[in-house]
Design a protein around this motif. Structure first.
Motif, PDB file in Angstrom:
ATOM      1  N   SER A   1       0.549  -1.289   0.542  1.00 16.73           N
ATOM      2  CA  SER A   1      -0.409   0.135   0.338  1.00 16.73           C
ATOM      3  C   SER A   1       0.640   1.102   0.258  1.00 16.73           C
ATOM      4  CB  SER A   1      -0.385   0.198   1.044  1.00 16.73           C
ATOM      5  OG  SER A   1      -2.156  -1.405   0.897  1.00 16.73           O
ATOM      6  N   GLU A   2       1.810   1.788   0.852  1.00 18.16           N
ATOM      7  CA  GLU A   2       2.966   2.037   0.745  1.00 18.16           C
ATOM      8  C   GLU A   2       3.670   3.038  -0.866  1.00 18.16           C
ATOM      9  OE1 GLU A   2       3.501   1.502   5.625  1.00 18.16           O
ATOM     10  OE2 GLU A   2       5.500   1.446   4.240  1.00 18.16           O
TER      11      GLU A   2
ATOM     12  N   THR B   1      -1.958  14.551  -6.124  1.00 16.53           N
ATOM     13  CA  THR B   1      -2.249  15.307  -5.028  1.00 16.53           C
ATOM     14  C   THR B   1      -2.886  13.891  -4.155  1.00 16.53           C
ATOM     15  OG1 THR B   1      -4.132  16.006  -5.303  1.00 16.53           O
ATOM     16  CG2 THR B   1      -2.738  17.680  -5.536  1.00 16.53           C
ATOM     17  N   ASN B   2      -2.699  14.421  -2.423  1.00 15.65           N
ATOM     18  CA  ASN B   2      -3.259  13.785  -1.486  1.00 15.65           C
ATOM     19  C   ASN B   2      -4.887  12.976  -2.164  1.00 15.65           C
ATOM     20  OD1 ASN B   2      -0.771  13.332  -0.141  1.00 15.65           O
ATOM     21  ND2 ASN B   2      -1.274  14.296   1.261  1.00 15.65           N
TER      22      ASN B   2
ATOM     23  N   VAL C   1     -10.111   5.778  -1.098  1.00 15.90           N
ATOM     24  CA  VAL C   1      -9.303   6.069   0.612  1.00 15.90           C
ATOM     25  C   VAL C   1      -9.884   6.824   1.182  1.00 15.90           C
ATOM     26  CG1 VAL C   1      -8.157   3.996   0.393  1.00 15.90           C
ATOM     27  CG2 VAL C   1      -7.249   5.963  -0.356  1.00 15.90           C
ATOM     28  N   THR C   2      -9.725   7.309   2.213  1.00 14.37           N
ATOM     29  CA  THR C   2      -9.801   8.360   2.899  1.00 14.37           C
ATOM     30  C   THR C   2      -8.451   9.710   2.307  1.00 14.37           C
ATOM     31  OG1 THR C   2      -9.224   8.120   4.869  1.00 14.37           O
ATOM     32  CG2 THR C   2     -11.601   7.878   4.777  1.00 14.37           C
ATOM     33  N   PRO C   3      -8.537  10.967   2.482  1.00 12.96           N
ATOM     34  CA  PRO C   3      -6.991  11.222   2.836  1.00 12.96           C
ATOM     35  C   PRO C   3      -6.639  11.560   3.725  1.00 12.96           C
ATOM     36  CG  PRO C   3      -8.807  12.754   2.184  1.00 12.96           C
ATOM     37  CD  PRO C   3      -9.505  11.861   2.101  1.00 12.96           C
ATOM     38  N   LYS C   4      -7.323  10.973   5.135  1.00 11.96           N
ATOM     39  CA  LYS C   4      -6.158  10.543   6.577  1.00 11.96           C
ATOM     40  C   LYS C   4      -5.204   9.469   5.772  1.00 11.96           C
ATOM     41  CE  LYS C   4      -7.078  14.020   8.902  1.00 11.96           C
ATOM     42  NZ  LYS C   4      -6.233  14.691   9.864  1.00 11.96           N
ATOM     43  N   THR C   5      -6.020   8.546   4.991  1.00 12.36           N
ATOM     44  CA  THR C   5      -5.502   7.373   4.772  1.00 12.36           C
ATOM     45  C   THR C   5      -3.781   7.237   4.064  1.00 12.36           C
ATOM     46  OG1 THR C   5      -7.323   6.067   5.146  1.00 12.36           O
ATOM     47  CG2 THR C   5      -5.576   5.341   3.870  1.00 12.36           C
ATOM     48  N   VAL C   6      -4.864   7.824   3.198  1.00 10.68           N
ATOM     49  CA  VAL C   6      -3.603   8.522   2.793  1.00 10.68           C
ATOM     50  C   VAL C   6      -1.620   9.511   2.874  1.00 10.68           C
ATOM     51  CG1 VAL C   6      -2.582  10.405   0.346  1.00 10.68           C
ATOM     52  CG2 VAL C   6      -4.524   8.678   0.476  1.00 10.68           C
TER      53      VAL C   6
END
Length: 956
Positions: free
Chosen positions: A898-899, A911-912, A921-926
């Motif tokens: 994933s990373e 961008t995120n 996924v959510t931006p927080k996960t990114v």
């Protein structure tokens, strides 16, 4: 090309030309010609130093204009002290005026203002006033040029001026005016300028070249490939070696290349591409090269001569002193030479073109060169430069009866010998004898010269040296014997070293402390050479006993020898380490100029006494010292012990590299440790699973001058090779032979060789459990005496392997693992963990077995020990386990899938928010994944991420 337009590289120029590496310049010329055909002109200035090909570019411009029916007017500046007024103008215009059918029509209108410049014209009387430099005449010349352009079929004209730096002021006025109005008419200017001395003309040229309507082409040096292409175009190209030398000499300047390609003028003898000073450019080449320096002030020429004589990259201070210039004057001259592109700007002083230096040297008279070298030697010595650098200058001073020259050459020879550069030492000493020194000095020089010749491998010089030493005073004789003894040890001539040390010891008074060092050398050299041991004297026995109790004498050379002798006899490591550190307290190599011999004793003690980081730090300091001082034999010594340390710690790749570098020192005759290093390298190959390479090393070692210890160590390797080949009987015999060889020279300590533990394991495999048990017991006893964790761990490991399977064997193996885990012996620890895993499996503890086997695989993998790793993997599979490599903690392999996916998208510019939308996924996960990835990759922002092409590789 409009006013002030910057020259750019266009498509392939339509102008045909043989010029190499000048596509940009030819493209600009081609566009200028096209503009002239279109009815407008512009100005191009070709800027470059002598030999850069300025004239060739101008010739190409004139040819391009002529082929398109454009008129060409040509002139060249002449280097005169005071050039005649309007000299360039007359050279440009007079031929056209004389050839014109109707000069009256050319001088019509405003052009008539220029008529006074041409008194030969029939309508101008002889009493016509002389030419004026006022604006009216310049304006008249402009219109005369316009009228001349109209006489050509294309009504266009190209004015070509070479060597503009030699133009007179009045002609520059005209050319400046013409350039300013060239865009109004189909008149173009192509001028070439070179460096010019500071003054009014130089300032005017610089100002003219900065005008917005002038395009400046600064000629760059040709690349080596371009020079090669240029040489290849000649009718009979020279051999590659000569072409390479021409390329290096010419500095990328095509004009100089052409000069060197003239028959009989270039370098023809094979040699290094840098061309040695021995090749002097012929006079025609020197004339071409140095023509540009004729206009320089005399002080600049003197500074250039000094830089040429000094060679290399001297400082301004040294060059100024050699030239006899004051600091401020030298600075101004250096700046002027840089402006003329003779030298690079700033310090150190370097010629832009090597050929210039050789040309300057060729112009210097012999006595002048000698005087400059003598002055350079004095300044180098005063500045504290290397004695060998001083000596290099003194070699080129005319011989006389100069005591200062003799002293300087002796210092240079001593420094060269200490660094292992004996050829240089011989040259310095032979030159010093030509100074006709006093008889007592000559006797010392003869001895020093014989020692230097012996150092470079001349065996006959050893006997010659002894004869010379016998004629010297007592103290000088002892000094000479010390040098020779250390040299013989470094060469591996142990028998001769032992004999010399014994002779020197007997010549010293009974209470002289130097006898202790000499006796230690007799003991070591006798054991290594003849393979015999001699009982130490009562005094030396007391010193060894004190050393075992960590009471060490202050003398570093003696302390180093005591460290090695106490280590070899199996003493506790504390006293060994104390003695070694005492030896190294003042100098990383123990003693300067000793060819690394004292350091060999100290390094052996530190490495084999298992000091780990302390040994590594000492070796690093010694290696830095060797790199700085250039010590030949010391480099071999340091390389051997670094290889040994890496091998004992399980760092197999560094061990291989160091051992191979150390063995390369044999080419210079440094045989100390040669067979020892070969044994280490063979062990490393065996541990890496490279059986054929190990065999090749052992076979090659048979050609080395060997010693008793080296023979024993190579025999141990042969035992391992026999074991690897399945011949356990031969393996056991060879390992027992190793022990017998070591016992014969008093080396019973297990820190020197693991022959006992290896032999015990082989004997157990042959079913000779009594032999195996006895060998293991003796190994354990000797290991405990040393206090070495590695040796104790090996002995415990061996005891567990040769014992009957069961709790006692497991206990010994667990103890071995515990001890070895506290050392730096990674391979020994891996082997112990593997055998512990095997033992646990046999006793039914499959879980414990798998854990130990996985640990063994990890250690063996990091070390690169392929056979051990594969054995542990087979045992792990037998125990029902499977090996999963641990995930790295840093770098690209450490990223999770994933990373890796998210970092790849971020590296491509997303961008995120865009990444979150794409991956659902959510931006927080990114953000969370990117933060983890930044930490693993050691970066702090998107700008530092690796490229997406790297991130697309699979993880792991």
């Amino acid at each position: 090309m409009g006013r002030g337009e910057t020259a750019a590289v266009g498509q392939t120029a339509a102008t045909p030309s043989p010029l190499v590496g000048r596509r940009r310049e030819l493209a600009v010329i081609d566009r200028l010609v096209e503009r002239l055909q279109g009815g407008t002109g512009t100005t191009v200035v070709v800027d470059g130093p002598a030999g850069s090909g300025r004239s060739a570019v101008l010739e190409a411009a004139a040819e391009a204009a002529s082929t398109r029916a454009i008129g060409v007017l040509r002139a060249r500046g002449v280097p005169l002290g005071a050039p005649p007024s309007y000299g360039i103008v007359r050279e440009l215009l007079e031929p056209a005026l004389r050839a014109a059918e109707s000069p009256v029509s050319l001088l019509r209108g405003a052009a008539g203002l220029a008529a006074p410049l041409f008194p030969w014209w029939s309508r101008t009387s002889a009493s016509t006033p002389g030419p004026s430099t006022g604006p009216a005449v310049v304006h008249g010349l402009f219109w005369l040029t316009v009228h001349l352009a109209e006489t050509f079929p294309g009504s266009a004209l190209l004015v070509v001026v070479d060597d503009l730096e030699h133009a007179d002021s009045a002609s520059l006025d005209f050319l400046t005016y013409l350039a300013a109005r060239a865009g109004e008419r189909a008149i173009g200017i192509v001028a070439a300028r070179g460096p010019v001395a500071a003054g009014a003309v130089g300032a005017r040229l610089d100002h003219w070249c900065r005008r917005p309507d002038v395009t400046v082409l600064r000629l760059r040096p040709l690349t080596p490939d371009e020079v090669a292409a240029m040489i290849a175009r000649t009718p009979e190209p020279p051999p590659d070696v000569v072409a390479g030398r021409i390329t290096a000499l010419a500095g990328g300047r095509p004009g100089l290349v052409r000069s060197l390609l003239e028959p009989g003028l270039g370098p023809t003898a094979p040699g290094p591409s840098s061309a040695p000073d021995g090749w002097a450019p012929p006079e025609p080449v020197r004339r071409v090269v140095l023509r540009a320096l004729d206009d320089l002030p005399a002080a600049c020429r003197e500074l250039a001569n000094a830089v040429a004589v000094l060679g290399g990259h001297p400082s301004l201070r040294l060059a100024a002193g050699t030239a006899g210039l004051a600091a401020a004057e030298a600075e101004a001259c250096a700046d002027e030479l840089a402006a003329w592109q003779v030298l690079h700007a700033g310090e150190p002083l370097r010629f832009r073109v090597p050929l210039v230096r050789l040309a300057l040297l060729g112009e210097l008279a012999a006595f002048e060169r000698s005087r400059l070298h003598r002055r350079a030697a004095e300044f180098r010595h005063a500045d504290g430069e290397d004695d060998t650098a001083v000596g290099d200058d003194l070699l080129l001073v005319r011989p006389g009866e100069d005591a200062w020259v003799v002293a300087g050459l002796r210092r240079a020879a001593a420094q060269a010998s200490a660094r292992g550069h004996f050829d240089g030492a011989v040259a310095f000493l032979e030159r010093s004898i030509r100074e006709s020194p006093a008889p007592d000095v000559r006797a010392e020089l003869d001895a020093e010269l014989a020692l230097a010749r012996a150092g470079r491998g001349d065996t006959a010089s050893t006997d010659e040296l002894r004869r010379h030493l016998d004629r010297l005073p007592v103290e000088r004789r002892h000094e000479g014997r010390d040098h020779l003894r250390r040299l013989l040890l470094a060469r591996g001539a142990f028998d001769a070293a032992a004999e010399l040390a014994d002779t020197a010891r007997r010549d010293l008074p009974e209470r002289d402390g130097r006898r202790d060092v000499l006796e230690a050398d007799v003991l070591v050299a006798s054991a290594l050479g003849r393979g015999t041991t001699t009982p130490p004297s009562p005094r030396l026995r007391r010193l060894l006993a004190d050393a075992r109790r960590a009471r060490v004498p202050d003398d570093p050379a003696l302390a180093a020898r005591l460290a090695a002798l106490t280590m070899a006899t199996g003493a506790d490591t504390e006293g060994v380490v104390r003695a070694a550190e005492q030896a190294l307290a003042a100098d990383p190599l123990v003693a300067a100029g000793a060819h690394g011999v004292p350091y060999a004793f100290a390094a052996a003690a530190l490495v084999l006494a298992e000091t780990g980081p302390r040994a590594a730090a000492s070796l690093a300091a010694a290696a830095a010292c060797v790199a700085t001082r250039g010590r030949g034999a010391a480099r071999v010594v340091v390389g051997h012990w670094r290889a040994t340390l890496h091998w004992l710690q399980g760092d197999l790749d560094p061990a291989r590299a160091e051992a191979e570098r150390a063995l390369s020192g044999r080419e210079d005759g440094w045989n100390l440790h040669a067979s020892w290093t070969a044994a280490v390298l063979a062990h490393v190959h065996l541990d890496r699973g490279r059986l054929a390479e190990a065999i090749a090393v052992v076979e090659k070692s048979a050609t080395f001058p060997t010693d008793a210890l080296g023979a024993a160590l190579v025999t141990e390797v042969r035992g391992r090779l026999a074991q690897a080949d399945g011949d356990d009987e031969s393996a056991l015999a060879l390992l027992l032979e190793t022990g017998a060889r070591l016992d014969a020279i008093g080396l019973r300590s297990p820190v020197v060789s693991a022959w006992q533990t290896r032999a015990a394991v082989v004997a157990a495999g042959l079913g000779r459990r009594d032999v195996a048990t006895r060998l293991a017991a003796v190994a354990r006893q000797r290991a405990r005496r040393t206090g070495s964790g590695r040796c104790i761990g090996r002995a415990l490991h061996t005891a567990g392997v040769v014992a009957e399977p069961g709790p006692a064997a497991i206990a010994d193996l667990e103890a071995a693992v515990a001890v070895l885990a506290g050392t730096h012996a990674r391979l020994d620890e891996a082997a112990a963990r593997c055998d512990l895993g095997v033992a646990l499996h046999r006793c039914g503890d499959r879980t414990g077995a798998r854990r130990r086997l996985v640990e063994a695989i990890d250690l063996a993998e990091r070390a690169g020990a392929v056979p051990l790793r594969e054995r542990a993997r087979r045992e792990l599979r037998g125990a029902g386990g499977r090996y999963r490599p641990p995930r790295p903690l840093e770098g690209l392999p450490a990223l999770t899938p994933s990373e890796r996916r998210i970092v790849g998208l971020a590296a491509s510019g997303r961008t995120n928010a865009a990444i979150a939308r794409e991956l659902f996924v959510t931006p927080k996960t990114v953000e969370w994944h990117l933060g983890n990835a930044y930490r693993k990759l050691g970066v702090s922002s998107r700008r530092d991420l690796p490229g997406p092409e790297l991130l697309c590789e699979p993880a792991g």
